[in-house]
Enzyme design. Structure first.
Site, PDB file in Angstrom:
ATOM      1  N   CYS A 173       0.812  -1.224   0.000  1.00  0.00           N
ATOM      2  CA  CYS A 173       0.000   0.000   0.000  1.00  0.00           C
ATOM      3  C   CYS A 173       0.847   1.277   0.000  1.00  0.00           C
ATOM      4  CB  CYS A 173      -0.933   0.008   1.201  1.00  0.00           C
ATOM      5  SG  CYS A 173      -1.797  -1.555   1.457  1.00  0.00           S
ATOM      6  N   HIS A 182      -3.104   7.707   5.914  1.00  0.00           N
ATOM      7  CA  HIS A 182      -3.290   6.440   5.210  1.00  0.00           C
ATOM      8  C   HIS A 182      -4.744   6.011   5.402  1.00  0.00           C
ATOM      9  CE1 HIS A 182      -2.071   2.881   3.155  1.00  0.00           C
ATOM     10  NE2 HIS A 182      -2.321   2.083   4.161  1.00  0.00           N
ATOM     11  N   GLU A 229      -2.045   4.067  13.244  1.00  0.00           N
ATOM     12  CA  GLU A 229      -1.686   5.374  12.689  1.00  0.00           C
ATOM     13  C   GLU A 229      -1.825   6.450  13.761  1.00  0.00           C
ATOM     14  OE1 GLU A 229      -2.079   7.874   8.574  1.00  0.00           O
ATOM     15  OE2 GLU A 229      -3.508   6.246   8.925  1.00  0.00           O
ATOM     16  N   LYS A 273      -9.523   8.024   1.478  1.00  0.00           N
ATOM     17  CA  LYS A 273     -10.074   6.686   1.257  1.00  0.00           C
ATOM     18  C   LYS A 273     -11.527   6.578   1.705  1.00  0.00           C
ATOM     19  CE  LYS A 273      -5.657   4.178   1.578  1.00  0.00           C
ATOM     20  NZ  LYS A 273      -4.715   5.244   1.978  1.00  0.00           N
ATOM     21  N   HIS A 303      -9.630   2.233  -1.027  1.00  0.00           N
ATOM     22  CA  HIS A 303      -8.190   1.991  -0.955  1.00  0.00           C
ATOM     23  C   HIS A 303      -7.699   1.562  -2.332  1.00  0.00           C
ATOM     24  CE1 HIS A 303      -4.294   1.112   0.291  1.00  0.00           C
ATOM     25  NE2 HIS A 303      -4.503   0.363   1.358  1.00  0.00           N
ATOM     26  N   PHE A 310       0.764  -3.212   4.065  1.00  0.00           N
ATOM     27  CA  PHE A 310       0.891  -4.591   4.537  1.00  0.00           C
ATOM     28  C   PHE A 310       2.352  -5.020   4.425  1.00  0.00           C
ATOM     29  CE2 PHE A 310      -3.667  -6.399   3.764  1.00  0.00           C
ATOM     30  CZ  PHE A 310      -4.108  -5.676   4.848  1.00  0.00           C
TER      31      PHE A 310
END
Length: 426
Positions: A176, A316, A327, A348, A353, A412
């Protein structure tokens, strides 16, 4: 004169002179910016393939480019092509298939997909068939174009040929964080003096059944299918997973000296980039958040700024319970009490995403935020999470003077990248 073109560390200042964006909200940065700041969602019911029996039946697919199903590499290439064309046109450099710098392309992992596998199987007369039979069918030569199409580097190679970039194109995947990594590589190439201009793009058109099922098996996707536009809920207490999506963004990067010499309009500065890997788990972040904290700190240090200099965080913000919590832990550790003064929102919530493309799209949106003095909201924030006391710019865009943004990408496999983006140098 050279000194004004260098940053605090004596490196060439890297600026942005062209931006291109495509998402489920539409094609072009103008349309995307209008809809993002209006709080519109591009997430909808999947119509591209059958969804019976699927736990998740929604996505932010880009369905307005082709009338029928195309393989993921084809869609990824088309998305990147449109974003690059827009960025190059705005930059006024590198048109007519003659871009004067290298290409750094974040592209999704690829593999032959089920429709193609089915066609291979249909070439085998005997049943049951085994893997050796499929190899025999492939060896007939009937499917040679697939071999080229499903190579990992095929998308970047095609883009390099189309736009005439210099040298061997770089194909990369850091989960990502990929889009942000592509930008980071472009910045570093210019800083090292390897080029004056670079093209960075992130693209992903890989919403297909197998990818959806795999993320579902990881319990990473939302199952809030009833109202697609309300499914992505970053930082909200009732968040339950991310929404897969597609899109692309491209940035034309230049040294400040080169851009000024040709009279280019400067859209912003890539002041810093920080990365830090985390091998704790294939999907979860390290519980102590050290890699996320280190990534943020490295970006700030690379830019030569402090938390007091940051006006906004483009998060993110995937809408998974784990990511949003970690986060917050990371930014709270770095910013301390000052975090309550810094708005942090997630694109997002509206576009889903976009995986490999996310870091590039969000960097582009960060630049637009600075240019327009308007912060896109985090929509669907109706149930605040008391464990995450953040100013998420809930549900409605906010006018604000924004001079500097951190754009964060925490992928990830513990692949973390943060970018520090600012307005044009004084």
């Amino acid at each position: 004169m050279a000194q004004i073109h260098n940053d605090k560390s004596g490196r060439p200042i890297v600026v942005v002179t062209g931006i291109g964006i495509v998402t489920s909200l539409g094609q072009g940065k103008a349309e995307n910016w209008k809809k993002l700041t209006a709080g519109e969602s591009g997430i909808h019911r999947i119509t591209r393939f059958p969804i019976e029996g699927m736990r998740t039946t929604i996505a932010g697919t880009v369905d307005f480019l082709f009338d029928e199903r195309v393989a993921a590499p084809n869609l990824s290439e088309k998305l990147a092509t449109l974003a690059i064309e827009e960025a190059i046109s705005e930059a006024g450099i590198g048109g007519n298939g003659d871009f004067p710098g290298p290409l750094f392309a974040a592209v999704p992992p690829v593999e032959i997909e089920w429709p193609e596998r089915k066609q291979l199987a249909e070439q085998v007369p005997n049943r049951p068939l085994v893997y050796h039979d499929l190899l025999g069918a492939a060896a007939t030569g009937k499917f040679r174009p697939w071999h080229q199409r499903f190579l990992f580097g095929s998308v970047a190679d095609a883009l390099a040929d189309r736009f005439g970039t210099r040298g061997q194109p770089i194909s990369l995947s850091t989960a990502c964080a990929s889009g942000a990594t592509a930008i980071q590589l472009g910045v570093e190439a210019i800083r090292r003096g390897e080029c004056d201009v670079a093209l960075a793009t992130g693209t992903d058109g890989s919403v297909h059944p197998e990818a959806l099922i795999r993320f579902s098996l990881l319990s990473a996707l939302t199952t809030a299918n009833d109202n697609p536009a309300e499914a992505s809920k970053p930082f909200a207490k009732n968040r339950d997973g991310f929404v897969m999506a597609e899109g692309a963004a491209a940035l034309v990067l230049e040294s400040y000296e080169h851009a000024r010499a040709r009279g280019a309009k400067i859209l912003g500065v890539l002041e810093g980039a920080g990365e830090m890997a985390d091998n704790f788990h294939r999907t979860r972040s390290s519980p102590d958040a050290k890699p996320i904290i280190g990534c943020i700190n490295r970006a700030l240090s690379d830019a030569g700024v402090t938390v007091a200099d940051v006006d906004y965080i483009n998060a993110h913000g995937t809408s998974t319970p784990e990511n949003d919590r970690m986060e917050h832990v990371g930014f709270a550790a770095v910013f301390g009490d000052h975090l309550k003064n810094v708005p942090i929102s997630s694109n997002k919530s509206m576009i889903g995403h976009t995986l490999t493309a996310a870091g590039a799209i969000e960097a582009a949106v960060s630049l637009l935020t600075i240019q327009n003095g308007r912060i896109p909201p985090t929509i669907n924030y109706n149930i605040p999470d008391p464990a995450l006391p953040l100013d998420v710019v809930p549900n409605v865009a906010r006018d604000a003077q924004v001079n500097r943004v951190i754009s964060s990408s925490f992928g990830f496999g513990g692949q973390n990248v943060c970018l520090v983006v600012a307005g044009e140098p004084a």
